[in-house]
Design a protein around this motif. Sequence first.
Motif, PDB file in Angstrom:
ATOM      1  N   SER A 441       0.812  -1.217   0.000  1.00 57.75           N
ATOM      2  CA  SER A 441       0.000   0.000   0.000  1.00 57.75           C
ATOM      3  C   SER A 441       0.840   1.259   0.000  1.00 57.75           C
ATOM      4  O   SER A 441       0.343   2.343  -0.324  1.00 57.75           O
ATOM      5  N   GLN A 442       2.115   1.158   0.344  1.00 60.81           N
ATOM      6  CA  GLN A 442       2.959   2.351   0.355  1.00 60.81           C
ATOM      7  C   GLN A 442       3.038   2.991  -1.025  1.00 60.81           C
ATOM      8  O   GLN A 442       3.187   4.212  -1.134  1.00 60.81           O
ATOM      9  N   VAL A 443       2.907   2.197  -2.098  1.00 61.24           N
ATOM     10  CA  VAL A 443       3.011   2.759  -3.451  1.00 61.24           C
ATOM     11  C   VAL A 443       1.834   3.684  -3.762  1.00 61.24           C
ATOM     12  O   VAL A 443       2.036   4.875  -4.049  1.00 61.24           O
ATOM     13  N   PRO A 444       0.574   3.217  -3.722  1.00 67.43           N
ATOM     14  CA  PRO A 444      -0.531   4.149  -3.980  1.00 67.43           C
ATOM     15  C   PRO A 444      -0.647   5.239  -2.933  1.00 67.43           C
ATOM     16  O   PRO A 444      -1.063   6.364  -3.233  1.00 67.43           O
ATOM     17  N   GLN A 445      -0.259   4.948  -1.694  1.00 66.74           N
ATOM     18  CA  GLN A 445      -0.322   5.972  -0.659  1.00 66.74           C
ATOM     19  C   GLN A 445       0.688   7.082  -0.928  1.00 66.74           C
ATOM     20  O   GLN A 445       0.399   8.269  -0.722  1.00 66.74           O
ATOM     21  N   ALA A 446       1.877   6.716  -1.388  1.00 66.64           N
ATOM     22  CA  ALA A 446       2.881   7.734  -1.700  1.00 66.64           C
ATOM     23  C   ALA A 446       2.454   8.567  -2.906  1.00 66.64           C
ATOM     24  O   ALA A 446       2.610   9.796  -2.912  1.00 66.64           O
ATOM     25  N   LEU A 447       1.911   7.918  -3.933  1.00 66.78           N
ATOM     26  CA  LEU A 447       1.431   8.670  -5.103  1.00 66.78           C
ATOM     27  C   LEU A 447       0.323   9.631  -4.699  1.00 66.78           C
ATOM     28  O   LEU A 447       0.282  10.785  -5.154  1.00 66.78           O
ATOM     29  N   SER A 448      -0.573   9.159  -3.842  1.00 67.02           N
ATOM     30  CA  SER A 448      -1.668  10.012  -3.394  1.00 67.02           C
ATOM     31  C   SER A 448      -1.142  11.170  -2.559  1.00 67.02           C
ATOM     32  O   SER A 448      -1.634  12.305  -2.666  1.00 67.02           O
ATOM     33  N   THR A 449      -0.138  10.926  -1.732  1.00 69.39           N
ATOM     34  CA  THR A 449       0.451  11.993  -0.926  1.00 69.39           C
ATOM     35  C   THR A 449       1.068  13.059  -1.822  1.00 69.39           C
ATOM     36  O   THR A 449       0.876  14.265  -1.615  1.00 69.39           O
ATOM     37  N   LEU A 450       1.819  12.625  -2.828  1.00 68.10           N
ATOM     38  CA  LEU A 450       2.438  13.572  -3.753  1.00 68.10           C
ATOM     39  C   LEU A 450       1.384  14.389  -4.496  1.00 68.10           C
ATOM     40  O   LEU A 450       1.555  15.587  -4.726  1.00 68.10           O
ATOM     41  N   ALA A 451       0.279  13.735  -4.865  1.00 70.48           N
ATOM     42  CA  ALA A 451      -0.734  14.402  -5.675  1.00 70.48           C
ATOM     43  C   ALA A 451      -1.655  15.284  -4.857  1.00 70.48           C
ATOM     44  O   ALA A 451      -1.935  16.432  -5.229  1.00 70.48           O
ATOM     45  N   GLU A 452      -2.129  14.773  -3.727  1.00 73.61           N
ATOM     46  CA  GLU A 452      -3.198  15.455  -3.002  1.00 73.61           C
ATOM     47  C   GLU A 452      -2.712  16.404  -1.922  1.00 73.61           C
ATOM     48  O   GLU A 452      -3.459  17.298  -1.507  1.00 73.61           O
ATOM     49  N   MET A 453      -1.500  16.215  -1.438  1.00 72.21           N
ATOM     50  CA  MET A 453      -1.118  16.918  -0.214  1.00 72.21           C
ATOM     51  C   MET A 453       0.035  17.897  -0.406  1.00 72.21           C
ATOM     52  O   MET A 453       0.602  18.399   0.549  1.00 72.21           O
ATOM     53  N   GLY A 454       0.394  18.180  -1.643  1.00 76.85           N
ATOM     54  CA  GLY A 454       1.504  19.081  -1.885  1.00 76.85           C
ATOM     55  C   GLY A 454       1.054  20.469  -2.303  1.00 76.85           C
ATOM     56  O   GLY A 454      -0.091  20.874  -2.117  1.00 76.85           O
ATOM     57  N   ARG A 455       1.977  21.211  -2.883  1.00 72.05           N
ATOM     58  CA  ARG A 455       1.670  22.551  -3.374  1.00 72.05           C
ATOM     59  C   ARG A 455       0.691  22.475  -4.529  1.00 72.05           C
ATOM     60  O   ARG A 455       0.663  21.498  -5.283  1.00 72.05           O
ATOM     61  N   VAL A 456      -0.086  23.505  -4.711  1.00 75.44           N
ATOM     62  CA  VAL A 456      -1.002  23.609  -5.845  1.00 75.44           C
ATOM     63  C   VAL A 456      -0.668  24.891  -6.592  1.00 75.44           C
ATOM     64  O   VAL A 456      -0.601  25.970  -5.992  1.00 75.44           O
ATOM     65  N   SER A 457      -0.425  24.771  -7.896  1.00 74.90           N
ATOM     66  CA  SER A 457      -0.145  25.950  -8.703  1.00 74.90           C
ATOM     67  C   SER A 457      -1.321  26.210  -9.626  1.00 74.90           C
ATOM     68  O   SER A 457      -2.091  25.306  -9.950  1.00 74.90           O
ATOM     69  N   GLY A 458      -1.485  27.454 -10.036  1.00 73.12           N
ATOM     70  CA  GLY A 458      -2.579  27.791 -10.931  1.00 73.12           C
ATOM     71  C   GLY A 458      -3.809  28.236 -10.174  1.00 73.12           C
ATOM     72  O   GLY A 458      -3.859  28.226  -8.946  1.00 73.12           O
ATOM     73  N   PRO A 459      -4.852  28.610 -10.913  1.00 70.94           N
ATOM     74  CA  PRO A 459      -6.032  29.207 -10.278  1.00 70.94           C
ATOM     75  C   PRO A 459      -7.025  28.202  -9.716  1.00 70.94           C
ATOM     76  O   PRO A 459      -7.947  28.577  -9.011  1.00 70.94           O
ATOM     77  N   GLY A 460      -6.882  26.943 -10.030  1.00 71.90           N
ATOM     78  CA  GLY A 460      -7.880  25.970  -9.624  1.00 71.90           C
ATOM     79  C   GLY A 460      -7.748  25.558  -8.173  1.00 71.90           C
ATOM     80  O   GLY A 460      -6.831  25.948  -7.457  1.00 71.90           O
TER      81      GLY A 460
END
Length: 682
Positions: A441-460
């Motif tokens: 589970s560390q693989v999908p959890q790490a991908l999700s962490t990178l995607a959902e919990m990091g910086r967000v750029s742009g107006p959205g």
Amino acid sequence: MSVIHKLQAIISFLACSRNGALPPPAGPVPVLFRPDDRDEASAARNLAAAFIMTLAGPAVPGQGPAARYLAEKESPAGTFLREGVGLIQREVQERYNGDEEFRSCFNALFVYASSPGADPGSPEAARLIAAVFFPEGESGAAVPDAVAGLREKRSVRITAPNPRPLELPGSEVLFTSNILLTVPPKERIAAMDCSADMKRALCAAAGEEQAYWYDHPMPVGAVPGENEALHGLKGLSDALAFEERAGNKEPGRNIDLVCSLSVTHRGLGDAGREWLGAELAGAGALRGINLHLFTESDCRRLLDDVILPAARRYCPGRDTAALPRVFGVDGEYGRHFSFLKAIARFWQVFVSPGVRATFKIDLDQVFPQNELLRETGATAFGHLLTPLWGARGTDYLGRDVYFGMIAGALVNRADIGSSLFSPDVTLPGDPPAGDEVLFRSQVPQALSTLAEMGRVSGPGAMQRVHVTGGTTGILVEALKTYRPFTLSFTGRAEDQAYLLSVLFRPGERGLLRYAHAPGLLMRHDADLFVGAAGAARTGKVLGDYVRTLFFTGYAGALPWPAPDIKREIDPFTGCFVTRLPITIVLLRFALKTLRLFAAGEAEEGRRLFNGGASRLPRAIESYVLDRDFLRDAYRVESEAWDLYYDALDGAEAGLAAGDAVAVEFAERAVRCIDSARIRIEK
């Protein structure tokens, strides 16, 4: 060839070959099977090995004696694993017959496993194994592309920011947290600096049979360096002083903080509360905080004095029997998690009408205010003022969504020097071994962490499905309207289960979702509590197995199609919704046990095996085999929470109309709240 024979070949390939899932120097499983049963540890090792060898079939050397050993073992664990062989074979057979995609993947793995020179450690084997057992762990895209794809799926186009965002978090937010306590060793009680009455109460509690289990409860009498509650509350107190200096908090005004106090032994609540209150007050941990510490007894007082009478008055004829089941703090994690959200509506009605939201923190975390201000330009309170919290928008499928909830993120203490945005879960650097071959589970959890919990750029903006137990909040308006909850007996990932209860429940504003607050981070200091982390290891592993069984069963019990639920919550939570829950859990359990013995960690292996043999049979029966259990539980607890919120709505209307009975309820509520407060003696 039959499906069972193919399964035997696959199990033999995964676990019993010289290059299989067991790491060197263990070699094949037969090396670990020596039916001597000299002690409890050797019996655990032999049962785990015999279970795998029986599943692998007669092609494995020594399978005959191992199968006879398993068949003749007179113990609950032996019975459980004997039945487990049949459960796995039946589950695989049913999936093979009814799922064309699975059948194709299963056959491909069998062909490879049966071929000369097949290597379980090869990339091709990893791909084929993942396709059968854990497709969520095998991404065909490179990491940046996988992260970008998930961010696109989580993106939201804001159509209406909250027209009235929070302005004064110090008074508009009810902060919450949880504390888990257990009894100290009896020899430590005698040396504690406390009253004779408390020592008698602690000895009596320690003599009880343990009622509830948690990953790492803190023992009463813990020294300050081991006191997670003291650490977290002092950190919060310091963060509040920072907010006041920055002008973000009303000078001299304390925040309200509700903490649940959950205990492992029923008789521990009052003594634990007395000890903890004295420790916190004496250490100056409550500066700037009005702390209300709720034990199960305090919750029962709220029920008996206010909630149940209000339900009978304002919702006549409705069954109140399930309210005590859902409203409280003892028991599994789900019970206190729901309490810590739902109490905000009670607070708004009876204590402080200005409360508009609740926000939960965990006490092994602190707000790193200097780093927040330097790297994000705002303090913790500043991030709570975002108009995204309460905004409306449309998701990538064009559905209306409502950001009635908010979620921040974590940064590990060791990583904060590099960046606030260092992910707290990273992709594994080593190839999988043992049980990880089947489920990592560390693989999908790490991908999700990178995607959902990091910086967000742009107006959205971005919605969150992957959240942690702390750094999450919900508007009281969302509580009133959507009424989310976690099933009271949820023992792991209670934070992930909370959204599932209302995942596709329509509302006037849209689907309830978490707004991602990219700069709202807390520093995770769990590494400071090394003793707790070591003691928690076995509980976390077993909790992971139960999570697979629970989430798979829950997805099938909720009032929406299970495939739609899984697609919505992939990859972090969704990876625990699997097509082979019993097979994956039992294989992981046995292989992990054998891995520990092979590595010379016999005591850890024994503890894992005994714990699994105790917990897993009931979880399999309740969450997978009994198709009605979770469905009925969801209905009963959903109705109970509906009654809770309806009763509070009735009381609120009664207070507005000057109803004398409602006024009496409010007076009782204030007395109950006041009795739960921890006070500093002047």
